[in-house]
Write a protein that holds these residues in place. Structure first.
Motif, short mmCIF file in Angstrom:
data_model
loop_
_atom_site.label_atom_id
_atom_site.label_comp_id
_atom_site.label_asym_id
_atom_site.label_seq_id
_atom_site.Cartn_x
_atom_site.Cartn_y
_atom_site.Cartn_z
N ILE A 166 6.06 18.22 -12.07
CA ILE A 166 6.25 17.46 -13.01
C ILE A 166 4.99 17.63 -14.14
CG2 ILE A 166 6.86 15.35 -14.41
CD1 ILE A 166 9.17 16.47 -12.95
N LEU A 167 3.90 17.40 -13.69
CA LEU A 167 2.67 17.57 -14.78
C LEU A 167 2.67 19.28 -14.89
CD1 LEU A 167 2.19 14.69 -14.50
CD2 LEU A 167 -0.18 15.16 -14.25
N ALA A 168 2.80 20.02 -14.29
CA ALA A 168 2.84 21.31 -14.52
C ALA A 168 3.87 21.58 -15.64
CB ALA A 168 3.17 22.34 -13.37
N PHE A 169 4.96 21.05 -15.50
CA PHE A 169 6.14 21.13 -16.18
C PHE A 169 5.80 20.80 -17.74
CE2 PHE A 169 10.41 20.47 -17.98
CZ PHE A 169 11.10 21.38 -17.51
N VAL A 170 5.46 19.53 -17.81
CA VAL A 170 5.11 18.97 -19.03
C VAL A 170 4.26 19.50 -19.68
CG1 VAL A 170 6.32 16.58 -18.34
CG2 VAL A 170 4.02 16.98 -18.29
N THR A 182 3.03 22.64 -30.76
CA THR A 182 3.29 23.29 -29.81
C THR A 182 2.14 23.57 -28.99
OG1 THR A 182 4.94 24.28 -31.18
CG2 THR A 182 4.52 25.62 -29.21
N GLY A 183 0.76 23.97 -29.36
CA GLY A 183 -0.27 24.27 -28.64
C GLY A 183 -0.97 22.93 -27.98
N SER A 184 -0.86 21.91 -28.39
CA SER A 184 -1.74 20.91 -27.88
C SER A 184 -0.89 19.45 -27.40
CB SER A 184 -2.67 20.53 -28.96
OG SER A 184 -2.06 19.82 -30.13
N PHE A 185 0.51 19.48 -27.40
CA PHE A 185 1.00 18.08 -27.13
C PHE A 185 1.63 18.20 -25.58
CE2 PHE A 185 1.43 14.61 -29.94
CZ PHE A 185 0.43 15.00 -30.97
N GLY A 186 1.66 19.48 -25.07
CA GLY A 186 1.76 19.33 -23.74
C GLY A 186 0.81 18.72 -22.98
N GLY A 187 -0.32 18.95 -23.20
CA GLY A 187 -1.60 18.17 -22.53
C GLY A 187 -1.42 16.72 -22.96
N VAL A 188 -1.11 16.30 -24.06
CA VAL A 188 -1.15 14.98 -24.43
C VAL A 188 -0.12 14.17 -23.53
CG1 VAL A 188 -0.48 13.21 -26.22
CG2 VAL A 188 -1.80 15.20 -26.71
N ILE A 189 1.15 14.76 -23.35
CA ILE A 189 1.81 14.26 -22.49
C ILE A 189 1.71 14.24 -20.96
CG2 ILE A 189 4.65 14.16 -21.77
CD1 ILE A 189 5.18 15.83 -24.15
N ARG A 190 0.89 15.39 -20.39
CA ARG A 190 0.38 15.12 -19.38
C ARG A 190 -0.48 14.10 -19.16
NH1 ARG A 190 -4.16 19.49 -19.64
NH2 ARG A 190 -4.97 17.69 -20.74
N ASP A 191 -1.31 13.65 -20.16
CA ASP A 191 -2.28 12.76 -19.75
C ASP A 191 -1.79 11.30 -20.01
OD1 ASP A 191 -4.44 14.57 -19.76
OD2 ASP A 191 -5.31 14.25 -21.78
N GLY A 213 0.24 25.11 -17.07
CA GLY A 213 0.64 24.50 -15.91
C GLY A 213 -0.28 24.18 -14.98
N VAL A 214 -1.22 25.22 -14.82
CA VAL A 214 -2.32 24.92 -13.74
C VAL A 214 -3.15 23.65 -14.05
CG1 VAL A 214 -4.47 25.85 -13.06
CG2 VAL A 214 -2.54 27.45 -13.15
N SER A 215 -3.32 23.44 -15.43
CA SER A 215 -4.00 22.22 -15.94
C SER A 215 -3.33 21.08 -15.54
CB SER A 215 -4.54 22.36 -17.43
OG SER A 215 -3.48 21.70 -18.10
N GLY A 216 -2.01 21.14 -15.45
CA GLY A 216 -1.33 19.83 -15.17
C GLY A 216 -1.36 19.82 -13.52
N VAL A 217 -1.45 20.65 -12.70
CA VAL A 217 -1.53 20.56 -11.36
C VAL A 217 -2.92 19.87 -11.01
CG1 VAL A 217 -1.39 21.65 -9.08
CG2 VAL A 217 0.00 22.37 -11.15
N LEU A 218 -3.86 20.44 -11.81
CA LEU A 218 -5.27 19.97 -11.49
C LEU A 218 -5.29 18.36 -11.93
CD1 LEU A 218 -7.56 22.86 -13.01
CD2 LEU A 218 -6.65 22.57 -10.45
N ILE A 219 -4.78 17.99 -12.81
CA ILE A 219 -4.75 16.48 -13.13
C ILE A 219 -3.90 15.76 -12.14
CG2 ILE A 219 -4.10 14.80 -14.82
CD1 ILE A 219 -6.30 16.21 -16.22
N ALA A 220 -3.09 16.37 -11.72
CA ALA A 220 -2.00 15.57 -10.70
C ALA A 220 -2.84 15.48 -9.33
CB ALA A 220 -0.68 16.42 -10.49
N MET A 221 -3.68 16.50 -9.09
CA MET A 221 -4.28 16.48 -7.90
C MET A 221 -5.31 15.44 -7.96
SD MET A 221 -5.00 20.25 -6.88
CE MET A 221 -3.91 21.16 -5.44
N GLU A 222 -5.94 15.67 -9.11
CA GLU A 222 -7.24 14.22 -9.03
C GLU A 222 -6.56 12.97 -9.09
OE1 GLU A 222 -9.05 15.50 -13.27
OE2 GLU A 222 -9.09 13.05 -13.59
N ARG A 223 -5.26 12.74 -9.62
CA ARG A 223 -4.64 11.69 -9.47
C ARG A 223 -3.96 11.15 -8.24
NH1 ARG A 223 -5.13 7.26 -13.51
NH2 ARG A 223 -6.77 8.49 -15.07
N ARG A 224 -4.32 11.99 -7.03
CA ARG A 224 -3.43 12.17 -5.86
C ARG A 224 -2.09 12.08 -6.07
NH1 ARG A 224 -5.62 13.09 -1.95
NH2 ARG A 224 -4.63 11.71 -0.52
#
Lengths: 208, 208, 208
Positions: B44-48, B136-145, B25-36
């Motif tokens: 949502i980004l933390a969630f996905v 399970t391990g890696s697609f959360g990050g794909v959806i985030r991106d 989730g933290v990695s999702g939030v960091l990308i969301a911040m990067e994208r303003r």
């Protein structure tokens, strides 16, 4: 059967559900035009915007085949939304702009209620129900933006999903002591009010 | 109940599953911040990122309603990840960066095991189980991106899914003759080791 | 078992289904190379292009676990498509280009039929069946383009889904009075013909 008997025969929620589908569809067509997509692209973008949120909801809770496979009215409304947008594309941006925002807000409220009630029928908790209501109302637009290769507007521009969350929260606050029809009515009004007020006063969620 | 009784009451895999969810989730939030993005976009980004891979797995095998609708701890951890990232956003990048990578690697290993074991419970083959573990391990990050409108990092930057595949392969190599607890432990260690060593030595998969 | 006995043992539709999967996979690998993805990215793009449309169809109608979890030939064909593309990457663009377009068109026709027939087995209407046939044939490419962060080619460049819709419409026009084998054959021929003629004469759908 004339249009008045038609309208009086069907349930009000259902009526606004299909109107909401068409209005969401119009927003898909407008984005497709902006991206210079062809007629098929317009159809797909209208389709995902109109039924995408509900489809994701149905897949996640296991209501499959999903809703638009069980009732053709949704596909009819998608086609209607493409035809109407093509016929009146100049009016859409201008005179109709405010009406579209209003209908979109009503659709948002109705979609939220439908998501919540469906979640409850599956005996899911209030929290999950609010998430599914919000998903029903707002994820069609997210899928539309992803297909159009844009950063989803939902994530940075407007109070949209927040209106669903507000409505959903009110739903569960009043649900235990008010009659069901009133709960539905108030929830929809809250969603519409938050959405329209946020547009009028340019409310935004904080960024960091 | 103090924290130590809490930890000793729950299964270790489950514990790391929910910690992994928060770190993802933290990695999702960091990308969301990067994208303003605004606060809702962060959620949502933390969630996905946190539950997206497992959700896709559950939908594909038919475990519906999906896992996070059955246990609220996942949604709690997503909210926790947003709050913590906002509170400590300066520390996240700096001092905590190495810890996050470590926890992310542990989460990756645990998510892989959960995907594999769930696939086996559905009597799917080892190949499909490894695919589902990796998903399970890696697609959360794909959806985030994808939601952040980026080319998924998974496809061109790092050894990530490869660590899951390596762990999954080891799982089936040793599963027939070792006790189950040891199989799980070794699999997770392999995933973590491949992931951390690839970061340390800048391993990359070949491009053409 | 030599290749001729193999081919004579299996159903023709099944044969073209797996050939179509591999050819679709090749188009995924080519896009992955264009985007400088690593080997894992190639595998994923081959995978989603080859089985993505059918996976979406299966999830929406509730055929889960989805088809490629029940028969390993699909995963084998995906791996084959990656290996062949890497081995013959120069030939792919040049001498093989026309053959790939032909096989792709055949795959498109076969995927459309499979989608339609699966929908009918779930007692869905002709309209929904045509939608699912089109989805089976064309959405693998959409997911491929989204993962590669491109505006999906389907929406603005070529007659592709339209070929599926044309074939599906013909299917239901002739289905009531022709033998089933002939219906399948004609449908596939229509899809292939519309697709290849549109490429030859640069047909495009109107934009607005």
């Amino acid at each position: 059967m004339n249009i008045i008997t038609f309208f009086s025969q069907i349930d009000q929620i259902y009526l606004w559900d299909i109107i909401g589908t068409a209005v969401f569809g119009v927003s898909g067509v407008l984005i497709a035009m902006e991206r210079r997509m062809d007629v098929f692209g317009m159809l797909i973008l209208a389709f995902v915007t109109g039924v995408g949120g509900g489809t994701l909801r149905d897949v996640l809770i296991g209501y499959i085949p999903v809703f638009w496979m069980r009732d053709h009215i949704y596909i009819v409304m998608i086609i209607v939304s493409v035809v109407i947008t093509l016929l009146f594309k100049n009016k859409m941006a201008d005179q109709w702009g405010r009406w579209l925002l209003l209908f979109d807000a009503i659709g948002l409220g109705v979609f939220t209620i439908i998501g919540i009630e469906k979640a409850l029928r599956y005996e899911l908790s209030p929290t999950i129900a609010i998430i599914l209501g919000t998903m029903t109302g707002s994820f069609g637009g997210v899928i539309r933006d992803i297909l159009a290769n844009k950063l989803p507007a939902l994530f940075h521009k407007e109070i949209y999903a927040t209106a669903c969350i507000a409505g959903g929260t009110v739903y569960f606050l009043i649900n235990s002591f008010m009659p069901h029809n009133l709960v539905i009515f108030i929830t929809i009004v809250v969603v519409i009010a938050v959405r329209l007020l946020s547009l009028k006063y340019h409310w935004e969620l904080p960024k960091f």
